[in-house]
Design a protein around this motif. Structure first.
Motif, PDB file in Angstrom:
ATOM      1  N   GLU A 179      -1.989  -1.136 -14.355  1.00 49.58           N
ATOM      2  CA  GLU A 179      -1.139   0.069 -14.501  1.00 49.58           C
ATOM      3  C   GLU A 179      -1.815   1.288 -13.900  1.00 49.58           C
ATOM      4  OE1 GLU A 179      -0.997  -0.101 -18.682  1.00 49.58           O
ATOM      5  OE2 GLU A 179       0.398  -1.779 -18.748  1.00 49.58           O
ATOM      6  N   GLU A 180      -2.444   1.072 -12.743  1.00 55.62           N
ATOM      7  CA  GLU A 180      -3.087   2.143 -11.970  1.00 55.62           C
ATOM      8  C   GLU A 180      -4.289   2.756 -12.685  1.00 55.62           C
ATOM      9  OE1 GLU A 180       0.062   4.907 -11.261  1.00 55.62           O
ATOM     10  OE2 GLU A 180       0.897   3.710  -9.624  1.00 55.62           O
ATOM     11  N   ALA A 181      -4.624   2.188 -13.852  1.00 58.12           N
ATOM     12  CA  ALA A 181      -5.758   2.750 -14.583  1.00 58.12           C
ATOM     13  C   ALA A 181      -7.026   2.566 -13.764  1.00 58.12           C
ATOM     14  CB  ALA A 181      -5.882   2.047 -15.934  1.00 58.12           C
ATOM     15  N   PRO A 182      -8.012   3.418 -13.876  1.00 55.97           N
ATOM     16  CA  PRO A 182      -8.047   4.646 -14.696  1.00 55.97           C
ATOM     17  C   PRO A 182      -7.557   5.878 -13.938  1.00 55.97           C
ATOM     18  CG  PRO A 182     -10.201   4.212 -13.765  1.00 55.97           C
ATOM     19  CD  PRO A 182      -9.282   3.174 -13.221  1.00 55.97           C
TER      20      PRO A 182
ATOM     21  N   TRP B 129       0.826  -1.205   0.000  1.00 61.35           N
ATOM     22  CA  TRP B 129       0.000   0.000   0.000  1.00 61.35           C
ATOM     23  C   TRP B 129       0.861   1.256   0.000  1.00 61.35           C
ATOM     24  CZ3 TRP B 129      -4.459  -1.092   4.080  1.00 61.35           C
ATOM     25  CH2 TRP B 129      -5.351  -2.029   3.519  1.00 61.35           C
ATOM     26  N   MET B 130       1.814   1.288   0.932  1.00 56.91           N
ATOM     27  CA  MET B 130       2.609   2.509   1.086  1.00 56.91           C
ATOM     28  C   MET B 130       3.414   2.813  -0.165  1.00 56.91           C
ATOM     29  SD  MET B 130       3.918   1.991   4.989  1.00 56.91           S
ATOM     30  CE  MET B 130       5.115   3.297   5.008  1.00 56.91           C
ATOM     31  N   VAL B 131       4.016   1.767  -0.750  1.00 55.98           N
ATOM     32  CA  VAL B 131       4.947   2.010  -1.840  1.00 55.98           C
ATOM     33  C   VAL B 131       4.254   1.963  -3.194  1.00 55.98           C
ATOM     34  CG1 VAL B 131       7.015   1.167  -2.983  1.00 55.98           C
ATOM     35  CG2 VAL B 131       6.839   1.110  -0.479  1.00 55.98           C
ATOM     36  N   TYR B 132       3.492   0.937  -3.440  1.00 51.67           N
ATOM     37  CA  TYR B 132       2.926   0.739  -4.780  1.00 51.67           C
ATOM     38  C   TYR B 132       1.691   1.581  -5.008  1.00 51.67           C
ATOM     39  CZ  TYR B 132       5.599  -2.723  -7.315  1.00 51.67           C
ATOM     40  OH  TYR B 132       6.549  -3.341  -8.045  1.00 51.67           O
ATOM     41  N   ILE B 133       0.867   1.679  -3.960  1.00 52.82           N
ATOM     42  CA  ILE B 133      -0.409   2.361  -4.174  1.00 52.82           C
ATOM     43  C   ILE B 133      -0.314   3.841  -3.814  1.00 52.82           C
ATOM     44  CG2 ILE B 133      -2.826   2.428  -3.435  1.00 52.82           C
ATOM     45  CD1 ILE B 133      -2.795  -0.559  -3.307  1.00 52.82           C
ATOM     46  N   PHE B 134       0.375   4.167  -2.699  1.00 50.38           N
ATOM     47  CA  PHE B 134       0.457   5.566  -2.268  1.00 50.38           C
ATOM     48  C   PHE B 134       1.771   6.246  -2.623  1.00 50.38           C
ATOM     49  CE2 PHE B 134      -3.193   4.387   0.288  1.00 50.38           C
ATOM     50  CZ  PHE B 134      -3.951   5.542   0.248  1.00 50.38           C
ATOM     51  N   ASN B 135       2.683   5.490  -3.303  1.00 51.26           N
ATOM     52  CA  ASN B 135       3.967   6.085  -3.701  1.00 51.26           C
ATOM     53  C   ASN B 135       4.618   6.891  -2.577  1.00 51.26           C
ATOM     54  OD1 ASN B 135       2.184   6.798  -6.662  1.00 51.26           O
ATOM     55  ND2 ASN B 135       3.547   5.075  -6.378  1.00 51.26           N
ATOM     56  N   PHE B 136       4.729   6.275  -1.430  1.00 52.09           N
ATOM     57  CA  PHE B 136       5.407   6.883  -0.263  1.00 52.09           C
ATOM     58  C   PHE B 136       4.724   8.139   0.256  1.00 52.09           C
ATOM     59  CE2 PHE B 136       8.850   4.554  -2.374  1.00 52.09           C
ATOM     60  CZ  PHE B 136       9.412   3.858  -1.322  1.00 52.09           C
ATOM     61  N   TRP B 137       3.537   8.492  -0.302  1.00 52.11           N
ATOM     62  CA  TRP B 137       2.839   9.657   0.231  1.00 52.11           C
ATOM     63  C   TRP B 137       2.648   9.478   1.733  1.00 52.11           C
ATOM     64  CZ3 TRP B 137      -1.884   9.803   2.757  1.00 52.11           C
ATOM     65  CH2 TRP B 137      -2.421  11.081   2.978  1.00 52.11           C
ATOM     66  N   PRO B 138       2.764  10.432   2.579  1.00 55.40           N
ATOM     67  CA  PRO B 138       2.978  11.864   2.349  1.00 55.40           C
ATOM     68  C   PRO B 138       4.448  12.304   2.371  1.00 55.40           C
ATOM     69  CG  PRO B 138       2.423  11.494   4.629  1.00 55.40           C
ATOM     70  CD  PRO B 138       2.558  10.136   3.991  1.00 55.40           C
ATOM     71  N   PHE B 139       5.384  11.347   2.165  1.00 54.44           N
ATOM     72  CA  PHE B 139       6.783  11.766   2.241  1.00 54.44           C
ATOM     73  C   PHE B 139       7.211  12.427   0.941  1.00 54.44           C
ATOM     74  CE2 PHE B 139       6.345   8.555   5.468  1.00 54.44           C
ATOM     75  CZ  PHE B 139       6.951   9.197   6.544  1.00 54.44           C
TER      76      PHE B 139
ATOM     77  N   ALA C 262      -4.959  11.199  -3.915  1.00 53.94           N
ATOM     78  CA  ALA C 262      -6.228  10.812  -4.536  1.00 53.94           C
ATOM     79  C   ALA C 262      -6.092   9.469  -5.240  1.00 53.94           C
ATOM     80  CB  ALA C 262      -6.653  11.888  -5.531  1.00 53.94           C
ATOM     81  N   LYS C 263      -4.958   9.310  -5.947  1.00 49.90           N
ATOM     82  CA  LYS C 263      -4.741   8.064  -6.676  1.00 49.90           C
ATOM     83  C   LYS C 263      -4.697   6.885  -5.695  1.00 49.90           C
ATOM     84  CE  LYS C 263      -1.048   7.688  -9.499  1.00 49.90           C
ATOM     85  NZ  LYS C 263       0.311   7.278  -9.898  1.00 49.90           N
ATOM     86  N   GLY C 264      -3.939   7.083  -4.631  1.00 53.19           N
ATOM     87  CA  GLY C 264      -3.777   6.001  -3.645  1.00 53.19           C
ATOM     88  C   GLY C 264      -5.109   5.562  -3.083  1.00 53.19           C
ATOM     89  N   PHE C 265      -5.905   6.548  -2.676  1.00 58.13           N
ATOM     90  CA  PHE C 265      -7.191   6.189  -2.057  1.00 58.13           C
ATOM     91  C   PHE C 265      -8.103   5.510  -3.065  1.00 58.13           C
ATOM     92  CE2 PHE C 265      -6.059   9.252   1.346  1.00 58.13           C
ATOM     93  CZ  PHE C 265      -6.173   8.351   2.399  1.00 58.13           C
ATOM     94  N   SER C 266      -8.074   5.990  -4.293  1.00 58.37           N
ATOM     95  CA  SER C 266      -8.923   5.369  -5.306  1.00 58.37           C
ATOM     96  C   SER C 266      -8.576   3.900  -5.472  1.00 58.37           C
ATOM     97  CB  SER C 266      -8.764   6.074  -6.640  1.00 58.37           C
ATOM     98  OG  SER C 266      -8.992   7.447  -6.476  1.00 58.37           O
ATOM     99  N   ILE C 267      -7.279   3.630  -5.647  1.00 58.16           N
ATOM    100  CA  ILE C 267      -6.868   2.240  -5.873  1.00 58.16           C
ATOM    101  C   ILE C 267      -7.122   1.405  -4.614  1.00 58.16           C
ATOM    102  CG2 ILE C 267      -4.913   0.739  -6.389  1.00 58.16           C
ATOM    103  CD1 ILE C 267      -3.745   3.010  -8.032  1.00 58.16           C
ATOM    104  N   LEU C 268      -6.846   2.016  -3.449  1.00 61.94           N
ATOM    105  CA  LEU C 268      -7.039   1.286  -2.196  1.00 61.94           C
ATOM    106  C   LEU C 268      -8.499   0.860  -2.063  1.00 61.94           C
ATOM    107  CD1 LEU C 268      -5.963   0.394   0.601  1.00 61.94           C
ATOM    108  CD2 LEU C 268      -6.758   2.563   1.468  1.00 61.94           C
ATOM    109  N   ILE C 269      -9.392   1.804  -2.298  1.00 55.52           N
ATOM    110  CA  ILE C 269     -10.812   1.490  -2.120  1.00 55.52           C
ATOM    111  C   ILE C 269     -11.254   0.466  -3.146  1.00 55.52           C
ATOM    112  CG2 ILE C 269     -13.122   2.474  -2.374  1.00 55.52           C
ATOM    113  CD1 ILE C 269     -11.868   4.968  -0.902  1.00 55.52           C
ATOM    114  N   MET C 270     -10.767   0.614  -4.355  1.00 48.85           N
ATOM    115  CA  MET C 270     -11.142  -0.325  -5.402  1.00 48.85           C
ATOM    116  C   MET C 270     -10.662  -1.741  -5.062  1.00 48.85           C
ATOM    117  SD  MET C 270     -12.620  -0.489  -8.270  1.00 48.85           S
ATOM    118  CE  MET C 270     -12.874  -1.763  -9.459  1.00 48.85           C
TER     119      MET C 270
END
Lengths: 612, 385, 472
Positions: C168-171, C70-80, C179-187
């Protein structure tokens, strides 16, 4: 002499001597284990077939915590003689001291989680057999005249040397468990195998109806085995250890074996038996009391034994009553298990650690056990070992049966609860009732009250005592007895299915209140003149509060003509159809604030407050 | 140059192809029915006993005796479980001398002239001479096997104990008529025990020519009794091990010692089409686990599944070095039976535990003196297939 | 605009401090030491916290893996912030990020599953609620609830990375974090929930009698096909999916799906291709057990029981993951010098050999130092736990700590990044259809099938010769 093999094996089988030799150990063990009394005396603690491997047996023997494995190795025979050899293994319990004498590998195998599971089917696991093999057993059969022989051979010390030593991996790195050239195993094989052989020989005497008539001993120098990493196992002579072969013959001597250099005929009937063997179990084919306990499970019977909880204040005469009771049951072929709850007593030696009960005495009609662990575990052990018809749970005089009732309720899959029987000392009861809540509680919860030692006090004092007992307990039946002497049927009814009798209405005594004040336990009666609705009744029962210690009665339901006996202790209810015509329908509730509870129950059933 | 490119292209294709081919084969073949051809069945004999369409068992009687207490008292009084069963002075071999003082010869002498046709008279004599004749019941079952072509064959398994009770039970289920009409192919005895075997004259009264199968290990008294009852048909002694009867049906004899000086037990196996193995037992003294394992190792059956079981499931008396009788309840679940009809010596408590454990126990109606609905009681039927 | 860690893993250059295989070996030694120390502290039944019951340890192990995904792939280290990622010392980064992952992990298991779901939804997520049932002991209550929670994790650890790798993180690829992280996480969480209910909920229902109390479908629909009612049948293929996602991502460089030009076609092909490959593994590994140990017998216990066999399929699959990740993390995805298909094939062969070796070594020795029990099917023998624990340590080391100390992280310059992209493109372009390729493909398929049948034929004898655990 003549032995009766017929009872052991059918004639069709006796025509094949090789098969007789093969079947002999199994037949002896199986037959001797049909009867718990015999089983216990001969030293068996259970025999089990290996279900999957075929042909193997696992056995437990008195005094040895582990499990023996017996399996056929070879057999041959001609027209008139048969012979079979068996391997004997001993699988110690993982925490047994003896495990230290086995090899390191055996010790590791015994620590594995599935060890006992594998032992049960040890014939499927060659590795186990290699590690735990301890002795050999031979059986002989001659057809004419019919005779049977058995021989046990094992070294005093079974020694294995690790030429290159043995290193084991532990969490703290490798450890040199055995130095090079050191002893990996030094196992007292002979002493370990002997109890099994003795039990088997005693079973043979019992089943054949005669004791053996010859005893031979053969011996030779033992060998010890040496193994190395890249070398084959080699054998060398082993100093200070001999390998023995002990033979017992019933009507046929055990033949010599060329490997054993040193042969001694120790004994031949009619000479007197040598000192060493004077109290061998196999000398006496007659087992006392063999008919008095029957393994019901071999008959496929699953009758649950009846449970009597016996209470009474110190010195009231419980033990005298119990002795009479056992005597009477034994005369009727009954078998009684007495469990004494002597928690905290001395005399439970260290041997009992980890066990749930200790058998203190077995005789014609009863087995006495002392409880050391959980009641349930002890009971299931006792029931499977003895299949008693009755279980008497004898509490100490200071125990409050109220604490037991809920525990007993959970045992209803093992036992059928019959009665709480309280023995009261006519002379000393008054003082006990004044001073001890326990004594009052014992009276309150009784189904059967025995006023013992009735010969020692005057009639008026007895009446006074009985009136007082009645205030405490309106529902139980009361009997005056001397020396605890009373017919069980009078107490418990036929087949111990006594139905509760309708309590006599008693006037609350003036000033009797204080006896209830201590914890306010009373009993209340509900009359059930008309049949009631089953669902309403169960709801009422379900709604009984926790303060109800006990309830019982006879109930007629709308959906059936047969009245049912109702028994309740906290957490458990039973309704059993009656087989005799009752006096009437009623229900008694014993517990705190029982009048109020009874009132609630009445309204649950939808009957008005009737005169109780 | 182009060769090089060609070679590279070929390699790329081949490398890809190996992966595709390998994964494709893995996915398509590994779990297909075809994989079965790779399994060696060295350990299992997989003897083919054929298949049948269905098996229906009618419980003629499972109540061997009516009061456990009475029977136990008799056994204790006579000297215990190792006593020869012919010596108890139980019916029908009463000699009037009292408990434990009986013998086959003296007992049969009283009634031999009345067998097998005048059983009422015989039972009168027996009642006068025997110990607790009213307690005797019996175990008997009718097994109907339907062949794949629809042909039905009937067999009797055991004939009970008390002449009186068994005759009533036979009439109740119409067995008497079936025997008279020669509808019943043969009579199988599970073992020599009094409650399974001693009611033989009741069957012979209606059909003295019936073929009888007994397991190896009968004692001389038992063999003599078959003659003395007036048996005129074939008597077949089944050797230890598997014995095929008709397609889809076999019997298996286990060599084991049983109480009251009896040896050997015969159980029946059926292979029901599309369902699996069905076992019908008298007492199953060999233990249900050994029974199921034997079937597994010896016989080929449909779906490789133990489908159903009927009869007494003796709670193994040798299972007590770990006194967990629940073991049996649990391990029976290992065999995945889909229909269990148990009674006789199963133990009501055990049957109830099966039900509590969620096993598919076919419950009975508790009529005709059967005690509990957990048992498939007298007069109840169960059909497999 | 702050990019957080987007593209960070591709855009960092890891420079070896020493030449040759030394860095890889040093890293292996260090990570194994950390593995063993942490194993002793957290998992080992003889150690400090003793989570290896085994299910409790497995639950934490599995969820921790997902936390990092989650931290690395989905949230890309956000919020760092990117700057901090590039400049902070690896030790500091490792400590901070690992702590955060552990905090979320505990919050999720204790708060979300046991607290919320267990107390207000499904009783079996909370041991205390389970214990209220008649006949459920405390130990089993804890085990069962851990089992349920970890089953969820098993599914999530396939779907979460699959959304990134295959879809590939689509769509949402254009969205910025978080926003991207939460979208993928919820999906992915939603999909996991659906898959959980159709695969694992019936299994949990079976644990109780009568099943209907728990409104699960019982007996479940897969019973006839899988020869068992146990959810282990799904554990098996889902584990294979988890492993295949990583194989596709690491040693296969998303080959051959990356050949597909159309975006959505590629994404769907990759997503379902992963499932297809996983199913092939799933069936083959079951078959392999049948070939070596004999057919499963339904109703027996342990090694012969179909449910355990399916579980063991998952256990075997996990042995592939470890060498594959080692090749990618510490060997820079060796080899790289041939064409992509050949590289992929060679890496796969290496992984395969590594997996088999690891399997043998593990079963021969693990009980001597992990506190596990000897034997394949012992209930206290759960190879997934130590394997995933080791993978977790590697992820911390590779993702959070830039392979420190044997490697040094240098951000790539814009040119280098450009060159990378071009090389990647060229490698994909390099594989294109030609007649020779077609011939090779056909020959390869034939070879693959032949190889399969040779394996099937030789497996029993080879296995017998190796004899991993004497007496089994």
């Amino acid at each position: 002499m003549s032995i009766t093999l017929k009872a052991l094996l059918p004639p069709a089988l006796l025509d094949n001597p090789k098969l007789v030799a093969v079947e002999l150990p199994r037949a002896l063990m199986t037959r001797a284990n049909f009867i718990p009394g015999v089983r216990h005396r001969l030293g068996w603690r259970g025999v089990r077939d290996c279900a999957k491997g075929g042909g193997g047996l696992t056995v437990r023997v008195t005094g040895m915590p582990g499990v023996y494995g017996v399996e056929i190795l070879a057999a041959d025979g001609q027209k008139d003689a048969g012979r079979a050899t068996f391997g004997i293994s001993y699988f110690p319990m993982p925490d047994e001291d003896l495990i230290e004498s086995f090899s390191i590998d055996a010790g590791l195998a015994a620590q594995a989680g599935d060890y006992l599971e594998r032992v049960r089917e040890f014939t499927l696991h060659p590795d186990l057999r290699v590690l735990f093999h301890i002795a050999g057993l031979e059986t002989f059969f001659t057809a004419a005249p019919q005779g049977v022989g058995m021989a046990l051979s094992a070294p005093e010390h079974d020694v294995v040397i690790a030429r290159d030593g043995l290193e084991i991996q532990t969490p703290n790195g490798p450890v040199q468990a055995v130095p090079p050239g050191g002893t990996d195993q030094d196992f007292p094989a002979w002493d370990t195998a002997l109890p099994l052989f003795n039990a088997l020989a005693a079973s043979a005497s019992f089943c054949l109806g005669d004791s053996p008539d010859s005893l031979t001993s053969h011996s030779m120098a033992s060998t010890r085995r040496t193994y190395g990493a890249n070398a084959r196992i080699t054998s060398q002579a082993c100093p200070h250890s001999r390998t023995w072969r002990l033979g017992l013959g019933w009507n046929t001597p055990v033949p010599a074996d060329p490997h054993f250099t040193d042969t001694k005929d120790l004994w031949q009937r009619p000479a007197p038996i040598p000192e060493d063997w004077a109290d061998a179990l196999w000398l006496n084919p007659n087992i006392q009391g063999a008919g008095n306990s029957i393994d019901k499970r071999t008959m496929g019977i699953s009758d649950k034994p009846r449970l009597i909880v016996l209470t009474g204040f110190l010195g009231s005469g419980k033990t005298t009553f119990l002795a009479r009771f056992i005597e009477e049951q034994a005369a009727k072929n009954g078998f009684v298990a007495v469990i004494q709850n002597e928690i905290g007593q001395k005399g439970l030696d260290g041997k009992l650690m980890g066990q749930h009960y200790a058998v203190t005495e077995v005789d014609e009609g009863c087995v006495c056990c002392t409880l050391a662990g959980s009641l349930r575990a002890a009971l299931s052990g006792i029931l499977s070992e003895f299949q008693p018809d009755f279980v008497v749970l004898e509490t100490t005089g200071l125990a409050n049966p109220a604490n037991l009732l809920s525990e007993i309720a959970d045992l209803d899959d093992l036992l059928e609860f019959a009665s709480v029987t309280t023995v009261v000392d006519a002379a000393g009861a008054a003082r006990a009732l004044d001073n001890h809540e326990v004594a009052r509680s014992q009276v309150r919860l009784a189904d059967v009250l025995l006023v013992n030692k009735a010969d020692l006090v005057s009639e008026s004092a007895l009446n006074e005592l009985e009136t007082r007992l009645r205030t405490l307990n309106t529902a139980g039946t009361m009997h005056r007895v001397v020396q605890g002497d009373i017919q069980a049927a009078a107490l418990y009814g036929v087949n111990f299915r006594n139905t509760p009798s309708r309590p006599a209405p008693t006037l609350p005594l003036m000033g009797a209140q204080p006896t209830h004040m201590d914890d306010n336990i009373q009993s209340s009666l509900i009359s059930l003149d008309a049949p009631v609705d089953r669902a309403a009744f169960s709801q009422g029962v379900a709604a009984l509060p926790d303060k109800v210690l006990r309830a019982k009665g006879i109930v007629r339901f709308l959906d059936t003509d047969i009245p049912e006996v109702f028994q309740f202790v906290p957490g458990h209810t039973s309704l059993t159809p009656m087989d005799q015509e009752p006096g009437g329908s009623f229900m008694v509730i014993i517990g705190q604030d029982s009048p109020q509870v009874a009132e609630d129950f009445r309204s649950a059933l939808g009957i008005g407050a009737s005169a109780s | 140059m182009s060769d090089n490119i060609n070679r590279r292209d070929f390699l790329k294709g081949a490398a890809t192809g190996v992966g595709v081919g390998l994964l494709g084969a893995m996915g398509l073949y590994s779990y297909s029915p075809m994989r079965k051809s790779h399994f060696t069945q060295a350990e299992r004999k997989m003897t083919d006993i054929g298949v049948c369409k269905s098996v229906k068992v009618t419980n003629i009687s499972e109540t061997s005796w009516f009061e456990n207490g009475v029977l136990m008292g008799d056994i204790k009084g006579a000297g215990g479980l190792l006593v020869n069963q012919y010596d108890y002075n139980w019916p029908p071999f009463g000699n009037g001398k009292g408990l434990g003082k009986g013998s086959y010869e003296e007992g049969i002498a009283q009634i031999k002239h009345l067998l097998p046709n005048r059983l009422e008279e015989a039972w009168k004599i027996i009642e006068g001479n025997s110990v607790h004749p009213e307690n005797a019941g019996g175990y008997a079952a009718l097994v109907e096997v339907e062949q794949m072509d629809g042909k039905k064959t009937k067999y009797l398994l055991d004939v009970g104990w008390s002449y009186k009770w068994c005759d009533e039970a036979f009439k109740r289920e119409g067995i008497d008529k079936m025997l008279e009409n020669k509808e019943i192919e043969a009579l199988f005895f599970s073992h020599e025990h009094f409650d399974h075997f001693w009611g033989l004259p009741v069957a012979l009264k209606y059909d003295p020519e019936i073929t009888i199968y007994i397991p190896e290990g009968f004692y001389p008294e038992g063999l003599q009794y078959i003659k003395d009852c007036g048996h005129k048909g074939k008597l077949i002694t089944v050797k230890n091990g598997l014995n095929k009867v008709i397609p889809g049906m076999a019997s298996y004899v286990f060599a084991i010692p049983i109480i009251c000086r009896v040896y050997g037990e015969q159980s029946l196996y059926f292979n029901v089409a599309d369902k699996g193995l069905v076992s019908v037992t008298g007492c199953c003294h060999q233990g249900i686990i050994r029974f199921a394992e034997t079937a597994y190792n010896e016989i080929k059956y449909e779906n490789d599944k133990c489908y159903g079981i009927y009869g007494g499931l003796h709670i193994s008396p040798f299972d007590d070095w770990d006194p967990k009788y629940d073991d049996l309840v649990i391990s029976l679940g290992d065999y995945g039976f889909e229909r269990i009809g148990c009674n006789h010596c199963t133990g009501v408590l055990c049957a109830k535990k099966f039900i509590a454990a969620g096993y598919p126990v076919v419950e009975g109606t508790a009529k005709n003196r059967s005690k509990d609905k957990a048992y498939l009681g007298n007069g109840d039927t169960i059909t497999f297939g | 605009m702050e990019r957080f860690g987007e593209g960070y893993l591709e855009e960092r250059k890891l420079v070896k401090r020493w030449s040759g295989p030394i860095p890889a070996l040093v890293s292996l030694v260090i990570t194994l030491a950390v593995f063993y120390l942490s194993w002793w502290i957290f998992q080992d039944p003889r150690g400090v916290m003793r989570m290896y019951t085994p299910y409790v340890g497995y639950m934490y192990c599995r969820w921790w893996l997902i936390m990092m995904i989650w931290m690395v792939y989905i949230f890309n280290f956000w919020p760092f912030k990117r700057k901090w990622l590039e400049t902070a010392h690896p030790l500091l980064k490792g400590a901070v990020l690992t702590t955060i992952s552990a905090v979320i992990l505990v919050a999720l298991i204790k708060g979300f599953f046991e607290g919320l779901m267990g107390n207000y939804g499904l009783a079996y997520f909370n041991p205390d609620q389970l214990e209220k049932l008649p006949g459920v002991t405390s130990f089993f209550a804890i085990e069962y609830s851990a089992l349920a929670i970890l089953m969820f994790a098993a599914i999530a650890s396939w779907l979460s990375p699959a959304w990134v790798v295959a879809f590939e993180e689509a769509p949402w690829q254009k969205l910025s974090q978080p926003a991207k992280g939460f979208s993928i996480l919820i999906m992915t969480f939603f999909l996991s929930l659906v898959v959980y209910f159709v695969t694992m909920h019936p299994h949990m229902g079976i644990l109780y009698h009568p099943w209907q109390y728990f409104t699960s479908i019982a007996p479940p629909y897969w019973e006839q096909f899988a020869d068992t009612v146990s959810g282990n049948f799904h554990i098996s293929w889902i584990m294979c999916c988890t492993v295949v996602v990583w194989l596709v991502e690491t040693i296969w460089e998303r080959y051959p799906f990356n050949l597909i030009k159309n975006d959505w076609a590629r994404r769907f092909a990759c997503f379902f291709g992963i499932i297809g490959i996983a199913l092939a593994m799933h069936f083959f590994l079951y078959f392999a057990q049948e070939l070596t140990w004999g057919e499963a017998i339904r109703g027996t216990r342990r090694a012969f029981a179909p449910d355990w066999r399916w579980l063991h399929v998952g256990e075997m699959a996990i042995f592939f993951l470890v060498p594959a990740l080692f090749v990618t993390f510490y060997c820079d995805n060796w080899p790289k010098k041939y064409s992509m298909p050949v590289n992929v094939l060679l890496r796969t062969v290496v992984t395969l050999i590594g997996a088999i070796a690891l399997y043998i070594v593990y079963y021969k020795t693990s009980h001597m130092f992990l506190g596990t029990q000897k034997g394949f099917s012992h209930p206290q023998q759960f190879p997934m736990i130590p394997m995933i624990w080791l993978v977790n340590i590697w992820l911390v080391h590779h993702w959070f700590m830039d392979n420190w100390p044997a490697w040094k992280m240098v951000p790539k310059t814009a040119e280098e990044i450009e060159a990378d992209h071009a090389a990647k493109k060229a490698a994909i372009e390099d594989v294109r259809w030609s007649p020779k390729f077609g011939v090779g493909l056909t020959a390869g398929v034939a070879m693959g099938v032949v190889f399969y049948f040779i394996t099937v034929w030789a497996l029993p004898a080879v296995y017998a010769a190796v004899n991993i655990i004497p007496g089994n």
